[in-house]
Design an enzyme around this catalytic site. Structure first.
Site, mmCIF file in Angstrom:
data_model
loop_
_atom_site.group_PDB
_atom_site.id
_atom_site.type_symbol
_atom_site.label_atom_id
_atom_site.label_comp_id
_atom_site.label_asym_id
_atom_site.label_seq_id
_atom_site.Cartn_x
_atom_site.Cartn_y
_atom_site.Cartn_z
ATOM 1 N N LYS A 150 0.830 -1.207 0.000
ATOM 2 C CA LYS A 150 0.000 0.000 0.000
ATOM 3 C C LYS A 150 0.863 1.256 0.000
ATOM 4 O O LYS A 150 0.627 2.194 -0.764
ATOM 5 C CB LYS A 150 -0.951 0.006 1.200
ATOM 6 C CG LYS A 150 -1.921 1.174 1.199
ATOM 7 C CD LYS A 150 -2.788 1.215 2.443
ATOM 8 C CE LYS A 150 -3.841 0.153 2.436
ATOM 9 N NZ LYS A 150 -4.833 0.305 3.528
ATOM 10 N N GLU A 152 10.174 -5.451 4.236
ATOM 11 C CA GLU A 152 10.315 -6.816 3.712
ATOM 12 C C GLU A 152 9.989 -6.873 2.221
ATOM 13 O O GLU A 152 10.711 -7.488 1.426
ATOM 14 C CB GLU A 152 9.391 -7.775 4.487
ATOM 15 C CG GLU A 152 9.663 -7.843 5.979
ATOM 16 C CD GLU A 152 8.867 -6.841 6.787
ATOM 17 O OE1 GLU A 152 8.700 -7.070 7.995
ATOM 18 O OE2 GLU A 152 8.406 -5.828 6.217
ATOM 19 N N GLY A 184 -5.153 -4.196 4.831
ATOM 20 C CA GLY A 184 -4.409 -5.236 4.129
ATOM 21 C C GLY A 184 -5.014 -6.620 4.262
ATOM 22 O O GLY A 184 -5.108 -7.373 3.289
ATOM 23 N N ARG A 185 -5.451 -6.985 5.474
ATOM 24 C CA ARG A 185 -5.956 -8.338 5.687
ATOM 25 C C ARG A 185 -7.377 -8.523 5.146
ATOM 26 O O ARG A 185 -7.933 -9.622 5.225
ATOM 27 C CB ARG A 185 -5.885 -8.690 7.172
ATOM 28 C CG ARG A 185 -6.607 -7.724 8.098
ATOM 29 C CD ARG A 185 -6.217 -7.982 9.553
ATOM 30 N NE ARG A 185 -6.762 -6.994 10.468
ATOM 31 C CZ ARG A 185 -6.220 -5.805 10.707
ATOM 32 N NH1 ARG A 185 -5.112 -5.456 10.067
ATOM 33 N NH2 ARG A 185 -6.764 -4.971 11.568
ATOM 34 N N GLU A 226 -4.807 -10.198 14.236
ATOM 35 C CA GLU A 226 -4.335 -8.845 13.941
ATOM 36 C C GLU A 226 -5.467 -7.846 14.095
ATOM 37 O O GLU A 226 -5.235 -6.677 14.430
ATOM 38 C CB GLU A 226 -3.751 -8.776 12.529
ATOM 39 C CG GLU A 226 -2.997 -7.475 12.257
ATOM 40 C CD GLU A 226 -2.155 -7.523 11.000
ATOM 41 O OE1 GLU A 226 -0.964 -7.882 11.101
ATOM 42 O OE2 GLU A 226 -2.690 -7.224 9.920
ATOM 43 N N HIS A 270 -3.572 -36.664 13.911
ATOM 44 C CA HIS A 270 -2.389 -37.448 14.256
ATOM 45 C C HIS A 270 -1.284 -36.552 14.812
ATOM 46 O O HIS A 270 -0.108 -36.940 14.811
ATOM 47 C CB HIS A 270 -1.909 -38.214 13.027
ATOM 48 C CG HIS A 270 -2.896 -39.243 12.569
ATOM 49 N ND1 HIS A 270 -2.896 -40.538 13.045
ATOM 50 C CD2 HIS A 270 -3.949 -39.156 11.721
ATOM 51 C CE1 HIS A 270 -3.896 -41.210 12.491
ATOM 52 N NE2 HIS A 270 -4.541 -40.397 11.680
ATOM 53 N N LYS A 289 8.677 -3.235 14.088
ATOM 54 C CA LYS A 289 9.219 -2.738 12.823
ATOM 55 C C LYS A 289 10.197 -1.587 13.055
ATOM 56 O O LYS A 289 11.275 -1.529 12.467
ATOM 57 C CB LYS A 289 8.087 -2.256 11.911
ATOM 58 C CG LYS A 289 7.348 -3.350 11.171
ATOM 59 C CD LYS A 289 6.358 -2.720 10.212
ATOM 60 C CE LYS A 289 5.625 -3.756 9.396
ATOM 61 N NZ LYS A 289 4.678 -3.119 8.448
#
Length: 549
Positions: free
Chosen positions: A206, A212, A267-268, A353, A384, A512
């Site tokens: 954005k 990153e 974003g999410r 978040e 399992h 960050k």
């Protein structure tokens, strides 16, 4: 404004929870043969069964009263109308506008954003068609065969989860890859087998400043230029999804190859936007539209259905019931469909978040439990691995079981085996098995009394473990769209009930900022003595070993 804990409905639920802890679901099912009919909701192409929760008619009435006292319906209207309910960032929350297929006008700051959304969708269609049809060519005139999406968080997890879920609908005309980890291993492994002449990079950020993402984007750019010996090749091999066109252009991306993002999309919650460009390229634009239509159908259910039969509202209320009032600390997301192998990770980000907060809208410290930690895995794998914990630990973990009636890849006998486990696990978690039953079973098998006395306590399952079951007719773009929207609205309602701002993520920022400062120390040889002794010692050890390599 009245705090949640001071509300009449809240206090009523606190008292009621103490009473319900004395009951077992087996008793509730025995006493009410209409329980499934009362505590299930039929959605288009999907069924929600929530009868295997420790609830009664009285419980649900009290939870609905809480929803009304918290003004869930009014807050829902505020969100859809574009009011700035993201109060800490002064933003509207309108991911629902991205799938507004009726093109109804939605005005934000005197701008009809529906027109903006449609313009971007049109641009996505033209672009994705060009890529899929081989009309977009790289610097050497060859068609694009591989697309690498570079993003992190919502700019990566949503599109990747959807393309994995709908892999059976891809015609494989283009291979889509995802890079999110700043660990150089991932981008190196993705790029190693690819031909630079045939790769397109989508840089999704954005702000176009995310460390990153930009680190990976710069590595990809250097890789491309090293092959082409031409900086201008970037224009044929990079596009961007961003609200910061200036930064994207400075990077080398042509303005016409930048797809818009808006500050009213978190974003999410952004896979419905141009962030979903990899989905459109992988599946075809028609399938992307089906995804939007499935989400919109759930939006309509959320807006039009009374609270008592409203699936997102019910899921949110049950989460608050199980966590805040009954004391559960975590919740498992357990898909029984290989297509949904990334769903648990996606839901982990979406809920934690959004609602992993400890202050109210007004900044006051919260003195009650909020949302659980979210975790999970494909159902059969989990059986399992950690189902032992679900069945017999002292910690009760509510779980959502998600499956489909029809397999997208029918192999004789497989789906029946899968779904028999799906149905059996929720039954076992609810019913359990008491020591008397265990002893009788062992005796019937001819075991000695000594063996029975030794083993019986270990085989007891107390049951009474709450689950929700979501049963889809079939995994498809439409049903996946509905499923994701269902959980998005659940998260929104949770936030309203808990008086939490669901649409900021300030908890991401502190780490960050510190990382940026430490990175400078790692690169320039300095070591900040103002660190705590642990961080100082760790960085010093790291730098010492690196210096000796």
């Amino acid at each position: 404004m009245t705090t949640r804990a001071a509300m009449k409905s809240w206090q009523s639920l606190q008292s009621h929870a103490q009473q319900m802890k004395q009951h077992h679901m087996n008793e509730l099912f025995t006493n009410d043969d209409q329980r499934f009919d009362k505590f299930s909701v039929q959605l288009p192409s999907m069924l929600l069964d929530y009868s295997k929760n420790l609830i009664t008619d009285d419980t649900m009435a009290k939870l609905i009263a809480l929803a009304k006292e918290c003004e869930v319906e009014a807050w829902r209207e505020k969100m859809f109308n574009g009011e700035r309910i993201n109060s800490t960032e002064e933003r509207s929350v309108l991911h629902t506008a991205l799938r507004n297929r009726s093109n109804k006008a939605i005005v934000v700051d005197d701008v009809d954003i529906s027109t903006c959304v449609q313009n971007t969708l049109d641009k996505m269609q033209v672009f994705s068609d060009k890529i899929r049809q081989g009309l977009w060519q790289g610097y050497s005139g060859k068609r694009i065969t591989d697309v690498v999406n570079i993003g992190v968080g919502g700019s990566n997890l949503g599109p990747q989860m959807v393309t994995e879920a709908l892999k059976q609908y891809s015609d494989n005309s283009v291979n889509v890859h995802y890079v999110s980890n700043v660990d150089g291993t991932q981008i190196a492994e993705v790029l190693r087998p690819l031909n630079p002449e045939k790769v397109l990079f989508i840089v999704s950020s954005k702000t176009f400043t995310t460390t990153e993402t930009m680190t990976n984007a710069n590595t990809a750019m250097k890789w491309l230029v090293a092959s082409s010996f031409d900086q201008s090749a970037i224009g044929k091999h990079f596009v961007a999804v961003s609200s910061n066109k200036e930064n994207a252009v400075r990077f080398g991306i042509a303005e016409e190859n930048i797809f818009d993002m808006w500050d009213w999309v978190g974003g999410r919650f952004s896979l419905w936007s141009a962030i979903g460009l990899p989905i459109a390229i992988d599946l075809g634009f028609d399938k992307f539209i089906e995804l939007l239509e499935g989400a919109e159908q759930l939006d309509q259910h959320f807006c039009q259905t009374p609270l008592e039969q409203n699936a997102p509202v019910i899921l949110a209320l049950l989460s608050v019931w199980n966590c805040t009032f009954m004391g559960a600390q975590s919740q498992a997301i357990l898909p029984y469909d290989q297509s949904l192998h990334m769903l648990s990770a996606y839901m982990q980000q979406a809920e934690m978040e959004s609602n992993g907060k400890s202050v109210t809208w007004h900044g006051d410290e919260i003195n009650y439990s909020t949302v659980p930690s979210i975790w999970g895995e494909l159902g059969i794998n989990g059986q399992h691995a950690f189902y032992q914990y679900l069945h017999q630990s002292n910690n009760i973990v509510p779980a959502d079981f998600i499956g489909s009636v029809e397999s997208v890849t029918p192999v004789i006998g497989h789906h029946e085996t899968l779904m028999s486990n799906f149905f059996a696990q929720t039954q076992a978690l609810m019913e359990g098995v008491d020591e008397q039953q265990v002893r009788a079973d062992l005796k019937a098998k001819g075991r000695t009394q000594e063996y029975i006395n030794k083993v019986a306590p270990h085989k007891v399952h107390k049951g009474n473990r709450p689950t929700n079951t979501l049963l889809m007719e079939r995994i498809s773009p439409h049903t996946i769209g509905s499923l994701i929207a269902l959980y998005e609205h659940k998260i929104f309602v949770q936030g309203v009930l808990l008086q939490i701002c669901s649409f900021d993520q300030w908890g991401v920022e502190l780490g960050k900022g510190l990382a940026n400062k430490i990175q400078q120390e790692l690169e320039n040889g300095e070591l900040n003595i103002n660190h705590d002794s642990s961080t100082y010692g760790l960085i010093k050890y790291y730098k010492t070993i690196r210096a000796n390599e």
